[in-house]
Design a protein around this motif. Structure first.
Motif, mmCIF file in Angstrom:
data_model
loop_
_atom_site.group_PDB
_atom_site.id
_atom_site.type_symbol
_atom_site.label_atom_id
_atom_site.label_comp_id
_atom_site.label_asym_id
_atom_site.label_seq_id
_atom_site.Cartn_x
_atom_site.Cartn_y
_atom_site.Cartn_z
ATOM 1 N N ALA A 35 0.827 -1.208 0.000
ATOM 2 C CA ALA A 35 0.000 0.000 0.000
ATOM 3 C C ALA A 35 0.862 1.260 0.000
ATOM 4 C CB ALA A 35 -0.933 -0.006 1.206
ATOM 5 N N GLY A 36 1.923 1.259 0.790
ATOM 6 C CA GLY A 36 2.799 2.424 0.839
ATOM 7 C C GLY A 36 3.433 2.708 -0.508
ATOM 8 N N GLN A 37 3.868 1.660 -1.178
ATOM 9 C CA GLN A 37 4.467 1.825 -2.496
ATOM 10 C C GLN A 37 3.429 2.290 -3.512
ATOM 11 O OE1 GLN A 37 6.204 -2.071 -3.142
ATOM 12 N NE2 GLN A 37 7.395 -1.904 -1.251
ATOM 13 N N ALA A 38 2.214 1.749 -3.420
ATOM 14 C CA ALA A 38 1.165 2.108 -4.377
ATOM 15 C C ALA A 38 0.770 3.577 -4.255
ATOM 16 C CB ALA A 38 -0.051 1.210 -4.173
ATOM 17 N N ALA A 40 2.636 6.026 -3.005
ATOM 18 C CA ALA A 40 3.763 6.845 -3.460
ATOM 19 C C ALA A 40 3.815 6.927 -4.982
ATOM 20 C CB ALA A 40 5.068 6.292 -2.907
ATOM 21 N N ASP A 41 3.440 5.849 -5.649
ATOM 22 C CA ASP A 41 3.425 5.851 -7.113
ATOM 23 C C ASP A 41 2.373 6.802 -7.665
ATOM 24 O OD1 ASP A 41 5.480 4.010 -7.228
ATOM 25 O OD2 ASP A 41 4.166 2.281 -7.577
ATOM 26 N N VAL A 42 1.231 6.908 -6.966
ATOM 27 C CA VAL A 42 0.155 7.790 -7.428
ATOM 28 C C VAL A 42 0.470 9.244 -7.116
ATOM 29 C CG1 VAL A 42 -2.272 8.409 -7.111
ATOM 30 C CG2 VAL A 42 -1.610 6.004 -7.270
ATOM 31 N N ASN A 43 0.889 9.513 -5.880
ATOM 32 C CA ASN A 43 1.204 10.889 -5.480
ATOM 33 C C ASN A 43 2.250 10.859 -4.369
ATOM 34 O OD1 ASN A 43 1.373 13.541 -4.707
ATOM 35 N ND2 ASN A 43 -0.835 13.891 -4.594
ATOM 36 N N PRO A 44 3.506 11.083 -4.705
ATOM 37 C CA PRO A 44 4.566 11.024 -3.692
ATOM 38 C C PRO A 44 4.491 12.127 -2.646
ATOM 39 C CG PRO A 44 5.437 11.816 -5.795
ATOM 40 C CD PRO A 44 4.035 11.368 -6.053
ATOM 41 N N ASP A 45 3.642 13.134 -2.862
ATOM 42 C CA ASP A 45 3.518 14.229 -1.895
ATOM 43 C C ASP A 45 2.528 13.932 -0.778
ATOM 44 O OD1 ASP A 45 5.385 15.834 -3.234
ATOM 45 O OD2 ASP A 45 3.838 16.595 -4.600
ATOM 46 N N VAL A 46 1.732 12.866 -0.908
ATOM 47 C CA VAL A 46 0.799 12.492 0.151
ATOM 48 C C VAL A 46 1.582 11.827 1.288
ATOM 49 C CG1 VAL A 46 -1.101 10.942 0.766
ATOM 50 C CG2 VAL A 46 -1.212 12.287 -1.329
ATOM 51 N N THR A 47 1.373 12.296 2.507
ATOM 52 C CA THR A 47 2.054 11.730 3.667
ATOM 53 C C THR A 47 1.429 10.399 4.024
ATOM 54 O OG1 THR A 47 2.589 13.931 4.513
ATOM 55 C CG2 THR A 47 2.659 12.122 6.090
ATOM 56 N N ARG A 48 2.265 9.365 4.169
ATOM 57 C CA ARG A 48 1.805 8.006 4.464
ATOM 58 C C ARG A 48 2.040 7.713 5.944
ATOM 59 N NH1 ARG A 48 5.822 5.090 0.591
ATOM 60 N NH2 ARG A 48 7.105 6.600 1.742
ATOM 61 N N GLY A 68 10.459 -4.154 7.061
ATOM 62 C CA GLY A 68 10.527 -3.135 6.030
ATOM 63 C C GLY A 68 9.407 -2.128 6.005
ATOM 64 N N VAL A 69 8.503 -2.195 6.981
ATOM 65 C CA VAL A 69 7.330 -1.323 6.933
ATOM 66 C C VAL A 69 7.708 0.154 7.042
ATOM 67 C CG1 VAL A 69 5.184 -0.705 8.116
ATOM 68 C CG2 VAL A 69 5.754 -3.107 7.757
ATOM 69 N N LEU A 70 8.674 0.481 7.880
ATOM 70 C CA LEU A 70 9.018 1.900 8.055
ATOM 71 C C LEU A 70 9.658 2.492 6.805
ATOM 72 C CD1 LEU A 70 10.193 2.308 11.748
ATOM 73 C CD2 LEU A 70 7.898 2.081 10.788
ATOM 74 N N ASP A 71 10.102 1.644 5.892
ATOM 75 C CA ASP A 71 10.629 2.148 4.623
ATOM 76 C C ASP A 71 9.517 2.618 3.699
ATOM 77 O OD1 ASP A 71 13.227 1.484 5.417
ATOM 78 O OD2 ASP A 71 13.079 -0.534 4.570
ATOM 79 N N ASN A 72 8.282 2.245 4.006
ATOM 80 C CA ASN A 72 7.163 2.551 3.118
ATOM 81 C C ASN A 72 6.107 3.448 3.753
ATOM 82 O OD1 ASN A 72 7.794 0.970 0.626
ATOM 83 N ND2 ASN A 72 7.916 -0.688 2.123
ATOM 84 N N VAL A 73 6.439 4.047 4.904
ATOM 85 C CA VAL A 73 5.582 5.052 5.531
ATOM 86 C C VAL A 73 6.451 6.233 5.937
ATOM 87 C CG1 VAL A 73 3.873 3.383 6.355
ATOM 88 C CG2 VAL A 73 5.770 4.053 7.856
ATOM 89 N N ASP A 74 5.812 7.377 6.103
ATOM 90 C CA ASP A 74 6.534 8.602 6.458
ATOM 91 C C ASP A 74 6.384 8.977 7.918
ATOM 92 O OD1 ASP A 74 7.165 9.177 3.608
ATOM 93 O OD2 ASP A 74 4.985 9.457 3.470
#
Length: 308
Positions: A35-38, A40-48, A68-74
């Motif tokens: 989900a985090g990767q998806a 970011a692909d749509v809008n990298p400016d949205v905070t995850r 690896g979860v913290l690599d895909n959330v902000d």
């Protein structure tokens, strides 16, 4: 319309994620990474934002970090209710935040739900609002008070064992600043001075009739930050996108954090909203679709995107 998204809600609480099916949270981790990767692909400016944890458990964050979860959330988020459900005192809030900061030093920590109910006495809730603001406003980048409205008594609280939980269950119906009949509690006046700095977390049920009144109160109070939910399970109801459109259009004047959660029964390993999905990519696809619709990289007006 959406500035941040939260992936799930209280994943370490069995009322929201079933540990019997996913005892090591590996299925959850896979789902959030996708989900985090998806998003970011749509809008990298949205905070995850990682789904707010309850209880506040640094070892749980370390477990997810190892997968690896913290690599895909902000952002990492926590929930706390020290005068109602938690076994710690309200004055421990700064220490609880620090525990999570210590294991996730590269991630801001948001308090995405904090509340004190009026189950015992409305004066206790007034104290809770004031003390919470004193401890958290300025200590964390974001804090969200749970909630604006009391949960109507004819509705169900989202817990595992319902009425069998005794007073712990019934406290869920007294967390609002406004009573079920629409009258404000004394805590609303206590909250008002902090409304521009301490946001509101308010769930809206499918086609929730309280939505217009909520918007009116939030604007009257001067609330800037609102956390709510877009239910994956509800997305399979009739005319679900029409309801989502109306909800998000009504909330467009606020900085919205949308929480994506609740497994559709027909897509779960077990037929329950707390179950891991059989295919975690389907959750990622839902998150991406919602961001594409309500927070696209190139903003568009909602009515031009079409309904339904």
């Amino acid at each position: 319309m959406i500035e941040s998204v939260m992936f799930w809600n209280e994943p370490n609480n069995k009322s929201h994620w079933d540990p019997a099916i996913d005892p090591d949270w590996s299925q959850f981790a896979t789902m959030i990474n996708l989900a985090g990767q998806a998003v970011a692909d749509v809008n990298p400016d949205v905070t995850r934002v990682l789904g707010g944890i309850s209880p506040i458990d640094p070892n749980y964050i370390l477990r997810l970090k190892g997968m690896g979860v913290l690599d895909n959330v902000d952002v990492v988020a926590v929930h706390g209710f020290p005068l109602d459900w938690n076994l710690w005192q309200i004055g421990e809030w700064p220490a609880k935040v620090a525990e999570i900061e210590a294991v996730a030093p590269d991630h801001p920590v948001w308090v995405s739900e904090v509340g004190v109910g009026s189950f015992g006495a409305e004066e206790v809730q007034v104290f809770g609002v004031q003390k919470t603001a004193e401890l958290l406003v300025g200590r964390v980048p974001r804090a969200y008070w749970y909630s604006l409205f009391d949960l109507p008594r004819e509705w169900e609280a989202t817990t595992r064992h319902k009425e069998a939980e005794g007073s712990s269950y019934y406290r869920h119906f007294y967390m609002g600043l406004i009573r079920e009949d629409g009258t404000p509690k004394p805590s609303l006046e206590a909250y008002a001075p902090y409304a521009d700095r301490m946001g509101i977390m308010q769930w809206f049920h499918y086609e929730d009739p309280r939505l217009p009144n909520a918007v009116a109160w939030l604007k009257r109070l001067g609330v800037r930050h609102l956390r709510t939910g877009l239910s994956w399970a509800d997305s399979f109801r009739p005319n679900a996108l029409d309801w989502f459109d109306r909800q998000m259009e009504a909330l467009q004047d606020f900085d919205v954090m949308a929480t994506f959660c609740f497994t559709p029964e027909h897509l779960g390993v077990e037929p329950h909203h707390t179950s891991p999905p059989r295919d975690p990519q389907q959750f990622a696809d839902f998150c991406a679709a919602m961001v594409e619709r309500y927070a696209p990289a190139t903003p568009v007006k909602l009515h031009s995107a079409g309904r339904g």
